[in-house]
Structure formats: structure tokens, C-alpha cells
Design an enzyme around this catalytic site. Structure first.
Site, PDB file in Angstrom:
ATOM      1  N   ARG A  82       0.979  -1.036   0.050  1.00  0.00           N
ATOM      2  CA  ARG A  82      -0.106   0.112   0.095  1.00  0.00           C
ATOM      3  C   ARG A  82       0.712   1.296  -0.019  1.00  0.00           C
ATOM      4  NH1 ARG A  82      -4.343   0.151   4.402  1.00  0.00           N
ATOM      5  NH2 ARG A  82      -2.735   0.767   5.867  1.00  0.00           N
ATOM      6  N   LYS A 184      -2.812   6.319   1.559  1.00  0.00           N
ATOM      7  CA  LYS A 184      -2.774   6.830   2.722  1.00  0.00           C
ATOM      8  C   LYS A 184      -1.744   8.116   2.801  1.00  0.00           C
ATOM      9  CE  LYS A 184      -2.463   4.619   7.289  1.00  0.00           C
ATOM     10  NZ  LYS A 184      -3.582   5.083   7.881  1.00  0.00           N
ATOM     11  N   GLU A 220     -16.424   5.538   4.786  1.00  0.00           N
ATOM     12  CA  GLU A 220     -15.634   5.071   5.912  1.00  0.00           C
ATOM     13  C   GLU A 220     -15.684   6.230   6.831  1.00  0.00           C
ATOM     14  OE1 GLU A 220     -11.554   4.562   5.338  1.00  0.00           O
ATOM     15  OE2 GLU A 220     -11.400   6.030   3.442  1.00  0.00           O
TER      16      GLU A 220
HETATM   17  N1  PLP Z   1      -9.349   4.093   6.782  1.00  0.00           N
HETATM   18  C1  PLP Z   1      -8.425   5.281   7.138  1.00  0.00           C
HETATM   19  C2  PLP Z   1      -8.887   6.407   6.560  1.00  0.00           C
HETATM   20  C3  PLP Z   1      -7.432   4.785   7.834  1.00  0.00           C
HETATM   21  O1  PLP Z   1      -6.428   5.830   8.384  1.00  0.00           O
HETATM   22  C4  PLP Z   1      -7.242   3.480   8.168  1.00  0.00           C
HETATM   23  C5  PLP Z   1      -6.011   3.220   8.998  1.00  0.00           C
HETATM   24  O2  PLP Z   1      -4.949   2.780   8.600  1.00  0.00           O
HETATM   25  C6  PLP Z   1      -7.940   2.444   7.913  1.00  0.00           C
HETATM   26  C7  PLP Z   1      -9.073   2.887   7.171  1.00  0.00           C
HETATM   27  C8  PLP Z   1      -7.876   0.976   8.349  1.00  0.00           C
HETATM   28  O3  PLP Z   1      -6.717   0.415   7.400  1.00  0.00           O
HETATM   29  P1  PLP Z   1      -5.922  -0.675   8.085  1.00  0.00           P
HETATM   30  O4  PLP Z   1      -6.739  -1.922   8.334  1.00  0.00           O
HETATM   31  O5  PLP Z   1      -4.973  -1.237   6.724  1.00  0.00           O
HETATM   32  O6  PLP Z   1      -5.202  -0.133   9.310  1.00  0.00           O
HETATM   33  C1  COI Z   2      -4.096   3.081  11.587  1.00  0.00           C
HETATM   34  O1  COI Z   2      -5.281   2.507  11.992  1.00  0.00           O
HETATM   35  O2  COI Z   2      -3.100   2.662  11.267  1.00  0.00           O
HETATM   36  C2  COI Z   2      -4.273   4.318  11.254  1.00  0.00           C
HETATM   37  O3  COI Z   2      -3.415   5.186  10.535  1.00  0.00           O
HETATM   38  C3  COI Z   2      -5.445   5.079  11.816  1.00  0.00           C
HETATM   39  C4  COI Z   2      -4.819   6.414  12.329  1.00  0.00           C
HETATM   40  C5  COI Z   2      -6.072   7.320  12.331  1.00  0.00           C
HETATM   41  C6  COI Z   2      -4.216   6.414  13.643  1.00  0.00           C
END
Ligand code: PLP
Ligand code: COI
Length: 345
Positions: A82, A184, A220
């Protein structure tokens, strides 16, 4: 050396400086070899690309101590991938995936005393970040970059841990159609700051963002994807009508856990705001959020209350939570390739 003397059970989701971090710089078209350093400071020109035009992206993953005392991370290959996708979209040089995994190994090993003990409720949050570091004044990508990976022990992202939270439908967007919502990028979070400060001031834990093109479907929250359970106990996962949802690794894992471990039906589709009242359970999922139950959505004063209520997780979200965290912490057998062990010797 032994574990740090920290009240692990009572830490929140905050930054605590640990001993070591990994740093690699990109210059003259190549990444250098990278080092582990104790220096947590970054010295930059006032005109650095990141400071002018927010050229930065980041990741988030966790290291866990398992029941057997091993230290593991969960699917770090997907974070590496990612971050490559984020870098490409932001015209940054991708940090090689195998080097990303090697940096995870080095950072966790160099901070092994900071990995919270099994069963403490805390974990070690790892934050890879990359930014344009040389001077940029005309609007263009930087030529030099820094990749950094640091870590900090964390507790639950939402106060109260597994207690259901209340979220609001935001009047703001965190992303644009054809924008950067699906990567991200730091700029997405800058976009969300006014909205989260507003939501907190009104007493809500998070914002639910609608699709930015029509504002009729659920996307989301500011820091997590969303899952629903319908009246028949099926998992329903919102899909973006404008490709502006971050592809959460936790959410993709939950979909597989739901199908393969819990034998649930899973539908990934656009979900209209006006049908949400039909669902029985709602959860937020992400590395930081793990799976956090939602008790109510506030839509401009109108409450959408889930049957699971405000006291505890609903039964299906609970099963998903227990299975996912069981896999992450080594209590349940994981699908091949999901658990990456950090060898300390
Ligand atoms: N959506 C957003 C906007 C996020 O910042 C995060 C955190 O990483 C997620 C979703 C969840 O992603 P992940 O499960 O890869 O941590
Ligand atoms: C994560 O879950 O790793 C994120 O980046 C979310 C953040 C808002 C702490």
C-alpha cells in the site's frame, strides 16, 4: 534488558518516544542503505516539499507478543504494497517492499523491550512515513525523500476500549472523487482535522463520511473502514462509488475471516445511508481501531440505533473480533502468510 516499566493496561493511543527508529534517504535517484538510529529529530529546509505541498504518505501496523512469547506482525507485506501505491500516486519513489519488511524487523528488534506483554491489552504501533525533503517552490515533486519508521506502544484507539461509540454523519468530505482517498496520504488526514475537532466538540467519537460524488452512500470514517451486519446475520461491507475508501488491511482480513472461519455470507457493495437503519450491528475496523463497535449514528439530529445497543459488542462483531485478534495474537491458526515473526536473535 527487560520490558520497559510501563502501566501497559492503562496506556491510550498516544506517542511515546522509544529508543530506536529506522531512517533511509533518497538522493540522486537511489535509496541509501538505511540505518537504525536513536535520533528522533528531522532537520529540514524551510522550503522542503513536505512543508510546502504536503508530499507525504504513511502506514500503520502493529507488533504483538503471542501467547508463546514470540513477537509477530500482521500482514506487513500489505502495508509495504500500500505504501508503494501511495508513493506512486504522490509522485514519490516507492520504498522497495522487501526493504520495508526488513525495516519492520530491524525497528521491532531494536525496540523489543517496548513490545507490550501478551494479554496486557496494549500493542506496539509501527509508523512508517515518507516525505519530500529537499527545497521545492514551484509546484512539483521533490527530488529527495526520507523514509522513516518509528514505533510507540499504544492502547485502545477509542476511549473505553470495546464499549460501543457514537458517530456522526459528517457534512465535510475527507476525499474527492478521483482524488487521494484510496491511498494513505497525510493530506487526507489534514482534510479531516476540522471535521474531527468539530465531531469531538459535539460529543461524537468519529465522523462517517459519505461518498463525495453524491453524498448518498456510506464510505468510511476518518481512521477506519466500516462493516455492518444485516438482519440475517450476513456481513455487509461498504464499497465506494467513487473509489475514495482506503483499502483497509483489517477489513480485507475480516472479509476472509468471516467467510473461511465463521462461514458468514459477505456482500461487498455500495451501502446507501437511507438503508443503514435496517442493519443490526456496525463496527469500525483498522489497525488502530481493531474492530470497534458502533452503537448509534447521529444523522443531523436523527439517531440510527443498532440493536446491539450501547453496552456491548453485538454477537457477530464480537465473533469477528475474537477470531481476528485470536489470529493476530497466535491463539488461532492463521491463514498462510498472515503472521510474520520477528526473530530476535
Ligand atoms: N481508513 C482510514 C482512513 C485509515 O486511516 C485506516 C488506518 O490505517 C484504515 C481505514 C484502516 O486500514 P488498516 O486496516 O489497513 O489499518
Ligand atoms: C491506523 O489504523 O494505522 C491508522 O493509520 C489510523 C490513524 C487514524 C491512527
Amino acid at each position: 534488558m527487560g520490558k520497559k516499566n510501563i502501566d501497559w493496561a492503562n496506556i491510550g493511543f498516544g506517542y511515546m518516544k522509544t529508543d530506536n527508529r529506522y531512517v533511509s534517504n533518497f538522493k540522486n535517484g537511489a535509496w541509501d542503505n538505511g540505518v537504525i538510529t536513536t535520533d528522533d529529530k528531522v532537520v529540514l529546509s524551510e522550503c522542503a516539499g513536505v512543508l510546502q505541498y504536503s508530499q507525504s504518505c504513511f502506514e500503520g501496523l502493529k507488533a504483538y507478543e503471542t501467547k508463546e512469547g514470540k513477537i509477530v506482525t500482521f500482514r506487513p507485506d500489505l502495508n509495504a504494497q500500500r505504501m508503494v501505491d501511495s508513493a506512486k500516486r504522490l509522485e514519490m519513489p516507492p520504498f522497495p517492499q522487501e526493504r520495508f519488511i526488513d525495516a519492520v524487523d530491524q525497528v521491532v528488534k531494536a525496540n523489543a523491550d517496548w513490545v507490550p506483554p501478551y494479554g496486557s491489552g496494549a500493542t506496539l504501533y509501527i509508523r512508517p512515513v515518507m516525505f519530500g525533503s529537499n527545497e521545492v517552490i514551484g509546484v512539483k515533486p521533490a527530488d529527495e525523500y526520507q523514509f522513516r519508521m518509528f514505533c510507540t506502544p499504544v492502547g485502545p484507539y477509542f476511549k473505553g476500549g470495546a464499549k460501543p461509540i457514537v458517530v456522526k454523519i459528517s457534512d465535510f468530505d475527507r476525499a474527492a472523487p478521483h482524488g487521494t482517498g484510496n491511498i494513505k496520504a497525510g493530506l487526507n488526514y489534514a482534510m479531516s482535522l476540522h471535521a474531527i475537532v468539530t465531531a469531538h466538540a459535539e460529543g461524537f467519537a468519529e465522523n462517517v463520511y459519505l461518498d463525495p460524488a453524491t453524498r448518498t452512500t456510506i464510505e468510511e470514517t476518518g481512521g477506519a473502514n466500516i462493516i455492518f451486519v444485516d438482519a440475517d446475520g450476513n456481513l455487509v461491507v461498504p464499497k465506494s462509488a467513487s473509489d475514495s475508501i482506503l483499502p483497509s488491511i483489517t477489513r480485507r482480513s475480516i472479509v476472509q475471516v468471516a467467510k473461511d472461519y465463521l462461514k458468514l455470507n459477505v456482500t461487498e457493495r455500495t451501502v446507501r445511508l437511507d438503508e443503514v437503519h435496517n442493519f443490526k450491528e456496525m463496527g469500525l475496523c483498522g489497525t488502530a481501531a481493531v474492530i470497534s463497535p458502533v452503537g448509534k449514528i447521529n444523522d443531523h439530529g436523527k439517531e440510527i440505533c443498532f440493536e446491539s445497543g450501547m453496552e456491548e459488542m453485538g454477537p457477530t462483531i464480537r465473533k469477528l473480533y475474537e477470531t481476528l485478534t485470536g489470529i493476530q495474537m497466535g491463539r488461532l491458526e492463521a491463514p498462510a502468510g498472515w503472521i510474520h515473526e520477528i526473530r530476535l536473535n
